[in-house]
Write a protein that holds these residues in place. Structure first.
Motif, PDB file in Angstrom:
ATOM      1  N   MET A 226       0.806  -1.213   0.000  1.00 15.45           N
ATOM      2  CA  MET A 226       0.000   0.000   0.000  1.00 15.45           C
ATOM      3  C   MET A 226       0.841   1.267   0.000  1.00 15.45           C
ATOM      4  O   MET A 226       0.790   2.049   0.947  1.00 15.45           O
ATOM      5  CB  MET A 226      -0.933  -0.006   1.221  1.00 15.45           C
ATOM      6  N   PRO A 227       1.673   1.503  -1.023  1.00 14.11           N
ATOM      7  CA  PRO A 227       2.415   2.761  -1.045  1.00 14.11           C
ATOM      8  C   PRO A 227       1.443   3.943  -1.117  1.00 14.11           C
ATOM      9  O   PRO A 227       0.408   3.837  -1.777  1.00 14.11           O
ATOM     10  CB  PRO A 227       3.246   2.647  -2.323  1.00 14.11           C
ATOM     11  N   PRO A 228       1.713   5.026  -0.352  1.00 16.01           N
ATOM     12  CA  PRO A 228       2.950   5.395   0.326  1.00 16.01           C
ATOM     13  C   PRO A 228       3.073   4.924   1.783  1.00 16.01           C
ATOM     14  O   PRO A 228       3.881   5.508   2.522  1.00 16.01           O
ATOM     15  CB  PRO A 228       2.909   6.916   0.270  1.00 16.01           C
ATOM     16  N   ALA A 229       2.345   3.916   2.182  1.00 22.97           N
ATOM     17  CA  ALA A 229       2.539   3.361   3.522  1.00 22.97           C
ATOM     18  C   ALA A 229       3.651   2.308   3.453  1.00 22.97           C
ATOM     19  O   ALA A 229       3.541   1.361   2.671  1.00 22.97           O
ATOM     20  CB  ALA A 229       1.251   2.727   4.039  1.00 22.97           C
ATOM     21  N   PRO A 230       4.715   2.442   4.226  1.00 23.60           N
ATOM     22  CA  PRO A 230       5.787   1.442   4.226  1.00 23.60           C
ATOM     23  C   PRO A 230       5.356   0.210   5.016  1.00 23.60           C
ATOM     24  O   PRO A 230       5.892  -0.115   6.068  1.00 23.60           O
ATOM     25  CB  PRO A 230       6.955   2.180   4.896  1.00 23.60           C
ATOM     26  N   LEU A 231       4.371  -0.479   4.465  1.00 22.88           N
ATOM     27  CA  LEU A 231       3.747  -1.609   5.145  1.00 22.88           C
ATOM     28  C   LEU A 231       3.261  -2.586   4.090  1.00 22.88           C
ATOM     29  O   LEU A 231       2.694  -2.184   3.081  1.00 22.88           O
ATOM     30  CB  LEU A 231       2.561  -1.103   5.990  1.00 22.88           C
ATOM     31  N   PHE A 303      -2.186   4.715  -3.196  1.00 21.46           N
ATOM     32  CA  PHE A 303      -3.028   5.794  -2.685  1.00 21.46           C
ATOM     33  C   PHE A 303      -2.538   7.127  -3.249  1.00 21.46           C
ATOM     34  O   PHE A 303      -1.999   7.972  -2.540  1.00 21.46           O
ATOM     35  CB  PHE A 303      -2.992   5.820  -1.159  1.00 21.46           C
ATOM     36  N   ASP A 304      -2.701   7.312  -4.531  1.00 20.47           N
ATOM     37  CA  ASP A 304      -2.256   8.528  -5.217  1.00 20.47           C
ATOM     38  C   ASP A 304      -3.299   8.871  -6.264  1.00 20.47           C
ATOM     39  O   ASP A 304      -3.285   8.351  -7.369  1.00 20.47           O
ATOM     40  CB  ASP A 304      -0.881   8.299  -5.853  1.00 20.47           C
ATOM     41  N   GLN A 305      -4.215   9.782  -5.904  1.00 26.05           N
ATOM     42  CA  GLN A 305      -5.323  10.092  -6.797  1.00 26.05           C
ATOM     43  C   GLN A 305      -4.864  10.785  -8.081  1.00 26.05           C
ATOM     44  O   GLN A 305      -5.589  10.782  -9.074  1.00 26.05           O
ATOM     45  CB  GLN A 305      -6.353  10.960  -6.075  1.00 26.05           C
TER      46      GLN A 305
END
Length: 318
Positions: A226-231, A303-305
């Motif tokens: 899930m970029p930009p989450a480092p997870l 997650f980049d609209q």
């Protein structure tokens, strides 16, 4: 080539040059900028173009490659979460965004004519992510030799080096990719029809907030990034628990529009406000899938609209 005909002459190559720059840079935003830079450099150098020495296409690729090499100086690699941190099976892990990380981006391949983007599979996210581990010149050699099928002599001329140096760089690049281990390229993929059925079923289950139905479409060791989450999560159970968490946070009212990214099935996901007062479904994420006969093996959720525009997707649905 006449300056008055420049735009008309170079127009057929813009799309494939965009894909070329994307392979080098890992960013569709940056690739667009570099195509513009390529056209500017070509315009300025038009008087030096010799059609007897190289085709217009080859000349433009030389300019684009060197423009990319210049842009890559001093830059770190673009990454996915799986390239930065270890995996987790904790679906309740805190979600913290790392906006300072240069994340890998997806590339829109919807509507591309057959063969326009060269070798099939050369734009798959797993491969583009793996190529980011290569030094810039090795990356250029690999793309020019293995994707565009240029000779060592042609690559040497473009990069102002020797064929021996090109062959050496190609060997090192291939060895490094083998170390990175691009597993998705080894997956025994189902037919296009089977893939479409799985993705369509996923969309129906997601829009119905049917977590059990959705989970049945996943491979046992499915990966969710899930970029930009480092997870990133591993496993069907963790994936299902995370989707339940998403419904709890954002509500169950979702719509999805199918598309294609990096020659892989993808969807644009839209969500309506959980309170139900706003009838508009707003752009949420772009999800890119890898699918095997066992089901969905990988979902990279961006997650980049701003990416929606590149894919020709609206920012909201009625």
């Amino acid at each position: 080539m006449d300056r008055d005909d420049f735009d008309q002459q170079v127009a057929p190559y813009r799309r494939e040059l965009l894909a070329h720059c994307y392979r080098m840079l890992g960013s569709v935003h940056d690739a667009e900028d570099l195509v513009q830079e390529t056209m500017l450099r070509a315009w300025r150098a038009i008087d030096s173009y010799d059609a007897e020495r190289a085709s217009l296409r080859t000349w433009l690729y030389r300019i684009a490659t060197n423009a990319c090499l210049t842009a890559l100086k001093g830059r770190g690699r673009r990454a996915l979460p799986s390239g930065l941190v270890g995996a987790t099976t904790d679906a309740q892990a805190p979600i913290e965004l790392a906006m300072d990380v240069p994340w890998l981006q997806p590339f829109p391949t919807t509507g591309d004519p057959a063969g326009a983007l060269e070798a099939r599979g050369s734009l798959r996210l797993a491969l583009v992510a793996a190529m980011q581990y290569l030094p810039a010149r090795q990356r250029a050699v690999l793309v020019l030799r293995d994707v565009l099928d240029w000779s060592a002599a042609d690559v040497a001329e473009a990069l102002e080096t020797t064929p021996a140096s090109v062959n050496s760089a190609l060997q090192r690049a291939r060895a490094r990719l083998a170390e990175v281990d691009v597993k998705e390229d080894d997956v025994d993929e189902p037919t296009d029809k089977e893939i479409k059925t799985i993705v369509d079923d996923y969309v129906r289950a997601f829009e119905a907030a049917d977590v059990q139905g959705l989970s049945r479409l996943l491979a046992e060791r499915v990966v969710l990034e899930m970029p930009p989450a480092p997870l990133w999560l591993v496993g069907r159970d963790a994936y299902g628990e995370f989707i339940e968490r998403v419904y709890a946070m954002r509500g169950p009212s979702w719509r999805m529009v199918t598309t294609v990214a990096n020659d892989q099935p993808a969807v644009g996901a839209y969500v309506r406000a959980a309170d139900g007062l706003d009838p508009i479904y707003r752009a949420h994420s772009l999800q890119v899938f890898a699918v095997s006969k066992a089901g969905i093996t990988h979902n990279i959720t961006f997650f980049d609209q701003s990416l929606f525009e590149y894919f020709g997707l609206p920012l909201h649905l009625e």
